[in-house]
Motif scaffolding. Sequence first.
Motif, PDB file in Angstrom:
ATOM      1  N   ILE A 174      -6.482  22.361  -0.204  1.00  0.00           N
ATOM      2  CA  ILE A 174      -7.192  21.103  -0.005  1.00  0.00           C
ATOM      3  C   ILE A 174      -6.158  19.992   0.160  1.00  0.00           C
ATOM      4  N   PHE A 175      -6.139  19.372   1.341  1.00  0.00           N
ATOM      5  CA  PHE A 175      -5.202  18.305   1.651  1.00  0.00           C
ATOM      6  C   PHE A 175      -5.847  16.972   1.306  1.00  0.00           C
ATOM      7  N   THR A 176      -5.186  16.214   0.435  1.00  0.00           N
ATOM      8  CA  THR A 176      -5.755  14.949  -0.049  1.00  0.00           C
ATOM      9  C   THR A 176      -4.733  13.828   0.111  1.00  0.00           C
ATOM     10  N   ILE A 177      -5.208  12.615  -0.135  1.00  0.00           N
ATOM     11  CA  ILE A 177      -4.350  11.436  -0.127  1.00  0.00           C
ATOM     12  C   ILE A 177      -4.779  10.538  -1.280  1.00  0.00           C
ATOM     13  N   ALA A 178      -3.804  10.062  -2.034  1.00  0.00           N
ATOM     14  CA  ALA A 178      -4.075   9.100  -3.100  1.00  0.00           C
ATOM     15  C   ALA A 178      -3.544   7.761  -2.646  1.00  0.00           C
ATOM     16  N   GLN A 179      -4.380   6.744  -2.696  1.00  0.00           N
ATOM     17  CA  GLN A 179      -3.946   5.426  -2.284  1.00  0.00           C
ATOM     18  C   GLN A 179      -3.866   4.520  -3.500  1.00  0.00           C
ATOM     19  N   LEU A 223       0.847  -1.186   0.000  1.00  0.00           N
ATOM     20  CA  LEU A 223       0.000   0.000   0.000  1.00  0.00           C
ATOM     21  C   LEU A 223       0.884   1.238   0.000  1.00  0.00           C
ATOM     22  N   ALA A 224       0.599   2.166  -0.906  1.00  0.00           N
ATOM     23  CA  ALA A 224       1.342   3.421  -0.971  1.00  0.00           C
ATOM     24  C   ALA A 224       0.370   4.576  -0.805  1.00  0.00           C
ATOM     25  N   GLU A 225       0.657   5.449   0.146  1.00  0.00           N
ATOM     26  CA  GLU A 225      -0.150   6.647   0.350  1.00  0.00           C
ATOM     27  C   GLU A 225       0.647   7.850  -0.119  1.00  0.00           C
ATOM     28  N   ILE A 226       0.074   8.605  -1.032  1.00  0.00           N
ATOM     29  CA  ILE A 226       0.741   9.768  -1.602  1.00  0.00           C
ATOM     30  C   ILE A 226      -0.058  11.009  -1.229  1.00  0.00           C
TER      31      ILE A 226
END
Length: 107
Positions: free
Chosen positions: A100-105, A54-57
């Motif tokens: 806007i703070f986001t995360i791509a998984q 799993l990679a969280e960007i």
Amino acid sequence: MIIGKMDRKIRIFTNLTTHNDYGEEYIQSESAVDLWAAVDFKQGKVGIDADNPLAEIPVVFTTRYNQGFTANTLKYIFYNDVKYYIRSVQEIGRKQGLRIFTIAQSQ
């Protein structure tokens, strides 16, 4: 905030809330808005979740201020065929812009 750096086209999906006959709010559907934004990729983390890599960007999108956007109404951002889930929204200055703070998984 430098407007010239907002050169990426993003699509923000939001929830549309309506009221029923009793005055209760409920989510009716979702709508999409195309905006120009600055995109800032941060250093992510890599791990293993249930034997799957799993990679969280983390990615920060900066746009002009839009009164209809809050952390409760925003669902996700679609940019370069990747869905970014929204973690939080921060107002820049006095209604100058939104960060806007986001995360791509990715799996």
